[in-house]
Structures are given as C-alpha cells and as structure tokens.
Write a protein that holds these residues in place. Structure first.
Motif, PDB file in Angstrom:
ATOM      1  N   ALA A  47       3.143  -7.415   0.392  1.00 44.43           N
ATOM      2  CA  ALA A  47       2.064  -6.335   0.839  1.00 44.43           C
ATOM      3  C   ALA A  47       2.520  -5.126   0.430  1.00 44.43           C
ATOM      4  N   LEU A  48       3.715  -4.864   0.404  1.00 42.32           N
ATOM      5  CA  LEU A  48       4.088  -3.645   0.228  1.00 42.32           C
ATOM      6  C   LEU A  48       4.048  -3.153  -1.208  1.00 42.32           C
ATOM      7  N   LEU A  49       4.310  -4.210  -1.996  1.00 41.53           N
ATOM      8  CA  LEU A  49       4.321  -3.898  -3.469  1.00 41.53           C
ATOM      9  C   LEU A  49       2.903  -3.838  -4.007  1.00 41.53           C
ATOM     10  N   GLU A  50       2.132  -4.503  -3.316  1.00 41.51           N
ATOM     11  CA  GLU A  50       0.818  -4.573  -3.674  1.00 41.51           C
ATOM     12  C   GLU A  50       0.036  -3.277  -3.326  1.00 41.51           C
ATOM     13  N   ILE A  53       1.264  -0.515  -6.020  1.00 40.13           N
ATOM     14  CA  ILE A  53       0.467  -0.739  -7.243  1.00 40.13           C
ATOM     15  C   ILE A  53      -0.881  -0.150  -7.293  1.00 40.13           C
ATOM     16  N   THR A  54      -1.424  -0.621  -6.065  1.00 42.85           N
ATOM     17  CA  THR A  54      -2.924  -0.060  -5.794  1.00 42.85           C
ATOM     18  C   THR A  54      -2.991   1.559  -5.834  1.00 42.85           C
ATOM     19  N   THR A  55      -1.975   2.045  -5.277  1.00 42.91           N
ATOM     20  CA  THR A  55      -1.978   3.595  -4.992  1.00 42.91           C
ATOM     21  C   THR A  55      -1.868   4.350  -6.444  1.00 42.91           C
ATOM     22  N   VAL A  56      -0.592   3.587  -7.221  1.00 40.18           N
ATOM     23  CA  VAL A  56      -0.311   4.266  -8.324  1.00 40.18           C
ATOM     24  C   VAL A  56      -1.511   4.180  -9.355  1.00 40.18           C
ATOM     25  N   THR A  57      -2.176   2.810  -9.505  1.00 40.18           N
ATOM     26  CA  THR A  57      -3.305   2.587 -10.294  1.00 40.18           C
ATOM     27  C   THR A  57      -4.525   3.722 -10.038  1.00 40.18           C
ATOM     28  N   GLY A  58      -4.804   3.883  -8.901  1.00 38.27           N
ATOM     29  CA  GLY A  58      -5.844   4.563  -8.492  1.00 38.27           C
ATOM     30  C   GLY A  58      -5.607   6.078  -8.813  1.00 38.27           C
ATOM     31  N   ALA A  59      -4.383   6.546  -8.498  1.00 36.95           N
ATOM     32  CA  ALA A  59      -4.063   8.172  -8.885  1.00 36.95           C
ATOM     33  C   ALA A  59      -4.262   7.970 -10.549  1.00 36.95           C
ATOM     34  N   ALA A  60      -3.593   6.959 -11.186  1.00 41.30           N
ATOM     35  CA  ALA A  60      -3.677   7.162 -12.687  1.00 41.30           C
ATOM     36  C   ALA A  60      -5.178   7.144 -13.435  1.00 41.30           C
ATOM     37  N   SER A  61      -5.946   6.394 -12.640  1.00 41.37           N
ATOM     38  CA  SER A  61      -7.669   6.101 -12.914  1.00 41.37           C
ATOM     39  C   SER A  61      -7.962   7.452 -12.884  1.00 41.37           C
TER      40      SER A  61
END
Length: 216
Positions: A47-50, A53-61
């Motif tokens: 859950a922590l890894l997901e 990943i979601t946070t980093v992907t959202g920021a990059a997008s």
C-alpha cells in the motif's frame, strides 16, 4: 511462555513511520516474527509503495502538462505576432505604392513637377521581404521590378511639365505594374491565413486599362 504478539496496526504504523525502501533488511531488522514480515510484504508495504508511485506519477504528469501548455501558448503568441507584423508591412508597401503613383499621375495631369522619398520606398520593400513568407517575398521582388519599369515610362523618360502623358497613355504605362500589384495582394492574402484566397477581380485604385482587368 508464549510471546505476546503486537497488533497488526502497530506493525503498519511502524512501517509507515520508517518509510523503508529496502524491504528485506527493513523487514528483518524491524520485525522479529515471521507473521509481521509476511504482513509487511503483503499489506502495508504494498500500500505504501502504491501510494508513493501514485504521488510521483501525478506530480510528473502535472509538470509535463504545464510544460506542453506553455510551449503551445508561446508558439501561438509568436505566430500571432509574426502575422501582425506582416500585415503592418503589407499595408505600408501598398500605401506607398498608391501614394507615389497618384502623385505622378496628378503631376502629368497638371503639367507640373513632383518629388517623392524613394529611400522610404526601398526601406519598406526590404521590411516586407524580411518578414514575409517565401511566396510573398518572391512577388514583392517581381512587383518592385515592375514598379521600376513603370517609373521609366512615366517619370524618367518623360517630363510631366513639358511632355506629360495623357490619361490613356498613363493607363497603358501602368498595365504591367497593376497586374504585378494584384498578384502580390493575392499572395499577401493567402499568407495571412484564415482561408483567404487570391482575388479574381481588380480592386479600386488600380491604374490598369479597364479592358485588361480580369486577365490575371
């Protein structure tokens, strides 16, 4: 004596607090029991890894979206600025042409001398050639050559004071440059976009012979 097991919620809280990314060492060092290690590997750690990943992907997008939007906006502004500058230069060129041809025509009609600032005419020809698309620049060159031949016939080879041209003679001398003017205007209209097409008729102010109009 059996060792008292800590609740699963304690295990999850400790994992999230340490935010360890080295799962094997983290699990072995922090949690003594196999139950706790299995819990980390199958639940809280995933859950922590997901979430990460979601946070980093959202920021990059979001960052990519801002950059692409800025590039598109800048290109649109540059295109609008370029088109505005072209329109101003086109207006200057055609205004100068209309002005000096009328000055010369009136000089012949009134049997008097005339003068004009040819340095400014050369300057506006250069300005248009610098910012205009290739098609328009080519027509500007042809138009300039036609203007030069027109001046030979109505200014350099005759004297409006002593040997003025009549109305019909002036029209005949203007026929070539008038057609070059119309080709230039058509190229200018196309270069400004917006689905503008070349003209198929003569505009007011042309000095061409009425019989030759429409023979573009």
């Amino acid at each position: 004596m059996f060792q008292k097991r800590r609740p699963a919620t304690d295990v999850i809280a400790r994992c999230e607090a340490f935010a360890c990314f080295d799962a094997p060492r983290c699990t072995s060092a922090m949690f003594r029991s196999g139950i706790e290690r299995r819990l980390l590997g199958t639940g809280a750690g995933v859950a922590l890894l997901e979430a990460l990943i979601t946070t980093v992907t959202g920021a990059a997008s979001a960052t990519v979206g801002v950059l692409v939007g800025g590039i598109v906006t800048r290109r649109g502004q540059d295109h609008q600025w370029s088109r505005d500058q072209q329109l101003v230069a086109y207006q200057e060129l055609l205004s100068h042409y209309a002005e000096f041809t009328m000055v010369i025509k009136r000089a012949h009609a009134d049997h008097r001398g005339w003068n004009y600032d040819w340095a400014e005419w050369s300057a506006v020809l250069t300005r248009v050639s610098l910012i205009a698309p290739a098609e328009v620049a080519g027509e500007v060159d042809s138009f300039g050559q036609s203007v030069d031949r027109f001046l030979d016939r109505v200014a350099r080879e005759v004297d409006p004071v002593h040997t003025p041209l009549g109305e019909e003679e002036f029209r005949e001398a203007s026929a070539e440059v008038a057609q070059a003017q119309m080709r230039l205007i058509s190229a200018m209209r196309r270069s400004l976009g917006g689905g503008r097409k070349g003209l198929t008729f003569w505009i007011g102010g042309s000095h061409a012979d009425p019989a030759s109009r429409g023979s573009l």
